[in-house]
Every structure is written in structure tokens, then in C-alpha cells.
Scaffold this active site. Structure first.
Site, PDB file in Angstrom:
ATOM      1  N   ASP A 143      26.616  11.812  21.703  1.00  0.00           N
ATOM      2  CA  ASP A 143      27.096  12.227  23.013  1.00  0.00           C
ATOM      3  C   ASP A 143      26.024  11.918  24.061  1.00  0.00           C
ATOM      4  O   ASP A 143      24.836  12.206  23.854  1.00  0.00           O
ATOM      5  CB  ASP A 143      27.387  13.731  22.983  1.00  0.00           C
ATOM      6  CG  ASP A 143      28.003  14.237  24.264  1.00  0.00           C
ATOM      7  OD1 ASP A 143      29.142  13.873  24.549  1.00  0.00           O
ATOM      8  OD2 ASP A 143      27.322  15.001  24.983  1.00  0.00           O
ATOM      9  N   GLU A 152      27.671   7.068  23.571  1.00  0.00           N
ATOM     10  CA  GLU A 152      28.008   6.869  24.971  1.00  0.00           C
ATOM     11  C   GLU A 152      26.777   6.316  25.699  1.00  0.00           C
ATOM     12  O   GLU A 152      25.802   7.033  25.893  1.00  0.00           O
ATOM     13  CB  GLU A 152      28.419   8.194  25.614  1.00  0.00           C
ATOM     14  CG  GLU A 152      29.705   8.763  25.069  1.00  0.00           C
ATOM     15  CD  GLU A 152      30.082  10.058  25.778  1.00  0.00           C
ATOM     16  OE1 GLU A 152      31.173  10.125  26.358  1.00  0.00           O
ATOM     17  OE2 GLU A 152      29.273  11.000  25.743  1.00  0.00           O
TER      18      GLU A 152
END
Length: 737
Positions: free
Chosen positions: A462, A491
């Protein structure tokens, strides 16, 4: 709300008589409040800013009786979720400090400690002196257990043992720990002078414990172990558990050639993202009532919807995917409904990184239940030939005041500003500092723990752009030593200001991070458009002229970012964030009939799955999953309903749960996507491992701007595929020669 602020004031003259605080809120009259006590810093006062709601900012002046001595007007930033804010003010210094350690470095502080804040702002010097490269946590043997905590700034540390693993169990023992005596800054494997350790004789299996960390002579906080592997139900106390009690029947850990479900060619991966609670919470899942929304519900077999079609685990096995990505299954912050049940939460609020989440367990009060049931789930998926990827959130913690990191070594594990406030590139109140040696070590240790103890097959990071390149490469190297087929991706957004641009693990720096993948938002937006915080954009399936980007995507996207190999490219059109594909297209094309709407969905799916690189999808995008749950008086969708569907991280189950009846209602689309998945996973033409191979075998025959048409010829293993992606609503003549 009281909006409590605790104020510490230091006079470099030692004069504290006649001082008070003038407090006020924006647009309101101020009032005088007295200091109430002394501490080692100076005088202390507690302020209540009474208001009907939470105040982001409150105001303060410290002054004497006649205002002849006064500080500047201080604006204090408050944070929701914290019961109080604590600030430090030094006479003669116009800086408002949010950390005592930062305040005592002030040139105006009478007993100045210039290196007291090195752990935050001069971490290379701090790490050189104090970092340690050995095991931390506990080591259990039946006749004795050893505990180790890295806490170099502590003055004293005690081990607290509790009488049981219930949340309110009484203390049974408090034992002083010993600081290590070896100072070897040039050899961190032996550098123990920042490590506190203790061996306790006897059998401590299933004993709860915490550490009491003394920051000064009489100032201490109790903390759970940052290296906890089991905790009490609320996650606030660590638990010692023998390895023998953490292995369910039939569970085995396999790596390398034995892990036959892992792919040696990641470009064949089709990853389906799922949330444990969403997966089986609905009665349409056919899962037994007691297992719905739990780990056990995620691998229950024989489940069917009201039409008799297979759902949940059986459905996934039939779909043809080769990986599932579990949204956070580590222990995260929980809130509760009025009846005491767990409230919905996606789980991006980390508490204990190496402990499974209690709310997914059949019995959250038994420390090992969640561990055993998650391992059973993983084994079931491996037996079905499906790998399990964890969504990990190392970039921030739920709280920056009482996380195990902050309690053990205040201000070390986070990126800090010089005034003692936390940097907030995550948007969640803090961001961790992966570039510091001991948090880098923690990330590597944690990843390896999940691999070696749980047999995890990959990790989705994340907000990976908040981590540094060196750390991500170190993780890749450590994972390769176990099994190079384990997937790493994340990400790669450019966030935060704590790292230099070239040091961020962002997509633009992909060329620095071989074998680490990145979500390909370029093609996501080109295919479907986007919804970001309510701002809508159209993509190819809505008639936008993005043929150029799609052509580059079909060729592996190496001209869209600095990718080294196709396996760094994670193609997708939908994830848990923002509107689902189905909901976005309903918003962009309210006039569409059902047939046209479904064609747009199928077109988007075909582009996302068949592009070179890895393929990712949110479970349900193949059967038009929706989060648009109407609450209007006449059953209509309200503006609030739409907004909630865009970011449903804490929305109720009615919004987030999967309606498994859709697998029947949209069966032709499911079958269409199954065929796309078959092509991606089984045909060589859709999974080339180098850009050179892609250029040799993939030819974009047509991608003219504004044509609404992309045609591609692909060859592989003696076959030739002719792909036509047609976004025009009318029939189009195509010459594929």
C-alpha cells in the site's frame, strides 16, 4: 467535545511565577487558564477547548499576569482520534514543539541536549550508533523464554507478565530487563547496547506480556511487543505461543519447486482482489451463518446462491485465476457497533503487523484461533492451485501516539518535522521511515515471517511510493533467497516530501527496482476513465480518444513508464478504491440500455486482462459488482449513496458485501471473462517475459486517434490471435490484414 491540549512550558530563567495560558478558538473570545503542576521540563497545564465538534486547530499564548512577557500566538494542530494533544514551549523560542525530544534541542532550552532528536532528523548518525541486526521479540522453549526489545533511548525497561490472555487480566509479575553491553557500531550483528533482554525460567506458553518503557526516571508507558505474533483480542497485549500450537492439521510450508502453484512467469498471473468480510457476508453467498465474513467462510465448499450456482471458494476455483490478493488480514484498528459487534473496516489502519485480524476469526478471544484459521485458508487455496497475496500497509500506523513503535522508541520509526510533528504523506496522520535501518529491518523481518510461518505467495504494498528504493530492493533480495517466484508489487504513486524524488519507490523509478511491480494507472485511466474524489473522466470504453495509450499498453507499457521487464507492469481497471467499473459506467452513461452497458464492461475487462504484463481485477468486476446501495425514501440513490460507493472503507455491509446472485444474473459475462482468463494464463502469446519478445510477436495493426478502434495481431506457440477492441456503438468494418 473537550479538545484537550496539554501544555509544557520551559523558562530558561527558571521563573515560573505569575505565568498562565490564554486560550481561544477561531472567532471566539479567549480566556485565562492556570498551569497546574511542575515536571522536569518546566510547568504543565491542561486546556479544554469546549466545542460541539472536533477542532482541527486551537490557539494559545503563554504570558505573565500583566502581559509584559508573552509568547507569540501559537496555532496548535489537533488530530482526530487522539484523546489529547501535547505541546512543548520554550521561552525565547518561537517554535511550537510537538515532541519533548525536539523541544530539548532548542538553543533556548537551559539544559540543551543537541542530539536528543537525532533518532528523527539525524537517523544515519543514530543508526550507526544504535542499530541492531539480530532477532527481536521472544524465543520460546518449554523450560525458558527469552525476550528482546530494541529500545536504545529507554532509561529502564521491565517485562510485565499477566495472569491470563483475557484483556483485563491482572499483572502476575514485573521483572527488570537488562540492557546489552556490547557497543560495536561497525558491526550491528553484535551491537546490543540498545537492546533490552531477559530470560524467564519456566513454561510461559500462552502467557500475555507487555514491556514497560521508562523514558525518564518516573515517566513510562506500557507497550505491546512490536514483534508480536499473537495478541489478546483487542491487540493491546502480546502473547507467547509455542510454534507447536500454531500449526493446523494438514498445513505445510513449501517453497521453490515444491510450491507448484507459484508461477515462474509472473506475466501469466491473474490476481483477484478480495476482502474477507465482503467475500461471504451476504446470505447470497450460501456460506453457513456462523462462517459469514470470517476466514472460515473464505474456503467453505459446496456453497450456492439461490439459483443453485456455485459461489465463494468453489466459484473462484472455477474462474481460472491463479492468485487471490487479500485486503488487509493483519491486525488493524477496530471500531464497534452499538451491539458490540465489529464495525466494517477495510483494514488500512495497522496495529500489529505480524498478527492476523481478530474480527475474521470464529473466536477472537482465543489468541491462536485467528492464526490457525488463516493458515487453514491459505492451505485450502494452495491445494486448489491458487496463490495467496497479502495486502500490506507498512507506510503508516493507525496511531502515532500509542503504536508499539512510538511507545518503544519515541519519534524513531516515523518521518518527523523538526518541530516534532509527524510528516503525513500517507494522509493518515503519519508515515513510517523505511530508510531508517531498524524500520527497514522490521519490514524485511515481517515479510519473511509471513512467508516462512504462513506460506504467503506475494505482497501488495500500500502506498509503496512512500517507501525508499533501497528498502524495496532489500526486500526483493531477501525474498529471492527464499523463493524468487514470490510476487512483489505495489502502489507507485508519488507521495510525501520526506524522500528525494530519486529515492522514492514510485512508478517513475521502476528502472531502479527490478522484479517489483507497479499498478499501471496509465492504462487503467485509458481503458475505463477514472473517478477520483468525485472528479469523473472518460476512457476508451466511453468514447475517449485514448487509442495511443492502449497501443502502448498492448506492447507492454514500457513507453509509458521506466519498466525494465513486463512483470513490473500490473494492468487493471478496477480495485477496491473509488467507483467499481460497473458503477463508474452507470454514472458516465445513464442512458445506456443493459446490453450496451454490459458490452462496455466486457470491453474494459478484455483490455485489462489481455495486455502484456500481469493482470489484476477486483473480485466481482466480471459479474457487475456494485456498491451503489440506495437509501432514498423512494428507494432511489442519493448523492450520499454515490459518495459512499466511491470510498467505502467504513461503509456498512449492505454497500460492500458481494451479491453472489450476480454470478447467475450475468452468467454470459462471467463466461466471457473466464475465457479471457484462460487465454492470459494458458497461451504464451499473452505473457511474454521481455520487451524484445513482445516487439517480435505483438503488432498493433490499428490505433488511430479518435477511431474507437484498436486492433492487434499476436503470435505465440504456433498460434496467431487477432484482437479487435471496438468502442464504437455502431458496426465497424475492419481489415485485419
Amino acid at each position: 467535545m473537550k479538545n484537550v491540549v496539554v501544555v509544557h512550558y520551559h523558562s530558561n530563567k527558571g521563573n515560573y511565577f505569575n505565568f498562565s495560558m490564554w486560550q481561544w478558538l477561531e472567532g471566539q473570545m479567549g480566556r485565562d487558564t492556570s498551569f497546574s503542576r511542575f515536571d522536569s521540563f518546566g510547568i504543565v497545564g491542561s486546556l479544554n477547548y469546549e466545542s460541539d465538534y472536533f477542532q482541527d486547530q486551537v490557539y494559545l499564548i503563554v504570558k505573565n499576569t500583566d502581559w509584559s512577557v508573552r509568547t507569540p500566538d501559537f496555532k496548535i494542530n489537533c488530530h482526530p482520534g487522539l484523546s489529547k494533544v501535547e505541546v512543548w514551549i520554550v521561552e525565547g523560542d518561537d517554535t511550537l514543539y510537538y515532541s519533548r525530544q525536539a523541544a530539548v534541542t532548542s538553543h533556548a532550552y537551559r539544559r540543551r541536549q543537541p542530539h536528543a532528536f537525532d533518532m528523527a532528523v539525524n537517523s544515519k548518525r543514530f543508526d550507526y550508533e544504535w542499530a541492531f541486526q539480530g532477532w527481536l521479540g521472544f524465543s520460546y522453549q518449554k523450560d525458558a523464554t527469552e525476550f528482546r526489545l530494541w529500545a536504545p533511548t529507554a532509561k529502564r525497561v521491565e517485562l510485565i507478565l499477566y495472569s491470563s490472555t483475557t484483556e483485563n487480566a491482572s499483572v502476575s509479575q514485573v521483572i527488570s530487563m537488562s540492557r546489552g553491553s556490547s557497543r560495536t557500531p561497525s558491526n550491528h550483528a553484535k551491537n546490543t547496547h540498545g537492546v533490552w533482554s531477559l530470560e524467564v525460567k519456566g513454561d510461559l506458553n500462552f502467557h500475555a506480556y507487555r514491556y514497560r518503557v521508562y523514558y525518564r526516571k518516573r515517566t513510562f508507558r506500557d507497550t505491546r511487543d512490536p514483534y508480536s505474533v499473537a495478541t489478546t483480542a483487542n491487540g493491546r497485549r502480546s502473547v507467547v505461543v509455542a510454534n507447536a500450537d500454531l500449526k493446523p492439521k494438514g498445513f505445510t510450508v513449501k517453497h521453490g519447486k515444491e510450491a507448484v502453484w507459484r508461477l515462474s512467469n509472473p506475466n501469466k498471473a491473474v490476481i483477484s482482489e478480495m476482502h474477507i468480510r465482503d467475500f461471504s457476508k451476504s446470505e447470497t453467498s450460501g456460506v453457513r451463518q456462523e462462517n459469514r465474513g470470517k476466514f472460515l467462510g473464505a474456503f467453505e465448499t459446496g456453497t450456492k446462491n439461490q439459483y443453485g450456482d456455485s459461489t465463494t471458494f468453489d466459484y473462484l476455483k472455477n474462474l481460472g485465476i491463479n492468485y487471490v490478493q487479500l485486503q488487509p488480514v493483519f491486525d488493524h484498528h477496530q471500531t464497534f457497533e452499538a451491539d458490540g459487534s465489529y464495525a466494517y473496516n477495510w483494514g488500512y489502519d495497522p496495529e500489529n503487523y505480524n498478527v492476523p485480524e481478530a474480527s475474521f476469526a470464529s473466536n477472537p478471544h482465543a489468541p491462536t484461533t485467528r492464526i490457525l484459521e488463516l493458515k487453514q485458508l491459505i492451505q485450502a487455496y494452495h491445494d486448489a492451485g491458487i496463490g495467496v497475496i497479502m495486502d500490506v500497509v507498512y507506510n503508516h500506523t493507525y496511531s502515532n501516539s500509542d503504536s508499539a513503535f512510538q511507545l518503544a522508541v519515541p519519534d524513531y520509526y516515523y518521518r518527523m518535522n523538526r518541530d516534532g510533528s509527524f510528516q503525513n504523506g500517507s494522509g493518515c496522520g503519519n508515515e513510517t521511515a523505511s530508510e531508517k535501518e531498524m524500520f527497514r529491518k522490521y519490514m524485511i523481518d515481517s515479510i519473511l515471517y509471513w512467508i516462512e510461518a504462513y506460506n504467503i505467495d506475494g505482497f501488495r504494498f500500500d502506498l509503496m511510493g512512500l517507501h525508499d528504493v533501497e528498502t524495496m530492493n532489500a526486500i526483493r533480495q531477501a525474498v529471492n533467497a527464499v523463493d524468487p517466484n514470490i510476487l512483489l508489487y505495489g502502489e507507485g504513486w508519488d507521495m510525501g516530501v520526506g524522500l528525494l524524488p530519486e529515492n522514492k519507490a514510485k512508478k517513475d523509478n521502476a528502472y531502479q527496482m527490478p522484479r517489483i511491480g507497479f499498478f499501471n494507472d496509465n492504462v487503467r485511466n485509458a481503458i475505463k476513465g477514472a473517478e477520483v474524489y468525485g472528479d469523473f473522466k472518460r476512457g476508451f470504453v466511453s468514447g475517449e480518444a485514448t487509442e495511443y495509450e492502449l497501443a502502448k499498453g498492448m506492447l507492454g507499457s514500457d513507453e509509458l513508464a521506466s519498466y525494465l521487464t513486463p512483470d513490473q507492469v500490473l494492468n487493471y481497471v478496477e480495485a477496491h478504491d473509488n467507483y467499481n467499473l460497473n458503477d463508474l459506467l452507470l454514472e458516465l452513461h445513464p442512458e445506456d440500455d443493459t446490453t450496451t452497458h454490459i458490452k462496455r464492461v466486457e470491453l474494459a475487462n478484455s483490455l485489462g486482462i489481455l495486455m502484456q504484463g500481469m493482470a489484476f481485477m477486483q473480485l466481482g468486476q466480471e459479474f457487475l459488482r456494485t456498491k451503489l446501495f440506495p437509501t432514498g425514501p423512494e428507494g432511489e440513490l442519493t448523492a450520499a449513496d454515490k459518495k459512499r460507493a466511491m470510498n467505502s472503507y467504513n461503509a456498512p455491509d449492505a454497500v460492500n458485501q458481494i451479491d453472489w446472485n450476480h454470478v447467475t444474473l450475468y452468467k454470459p459475462t462471467v463466461d466471457f471473462v473466464k475465457e479471457l482468463i484462460r487465454l492470459k494464463t494458458q497461451e504464451t502469446a499473452f505473457s511474454y517475459q521481455s520487451f524484445e519478445d513482445i516487439r517480435r510477436h505483438v503488432y498493433v495493426a490499428s490505433a488511430n486517434y479518435g477511431s474507437g478502434l484498436v486492433t492487434v495481431n499476436i503470435s505465440g506457440a504456433g498460434k496467431v490471435f487477432q484482437l479487435v477492441f471496438n468502442a464504437n456503438e455502431k458496426k465497424t468494418e475492419i481489415n485485419m490484414t
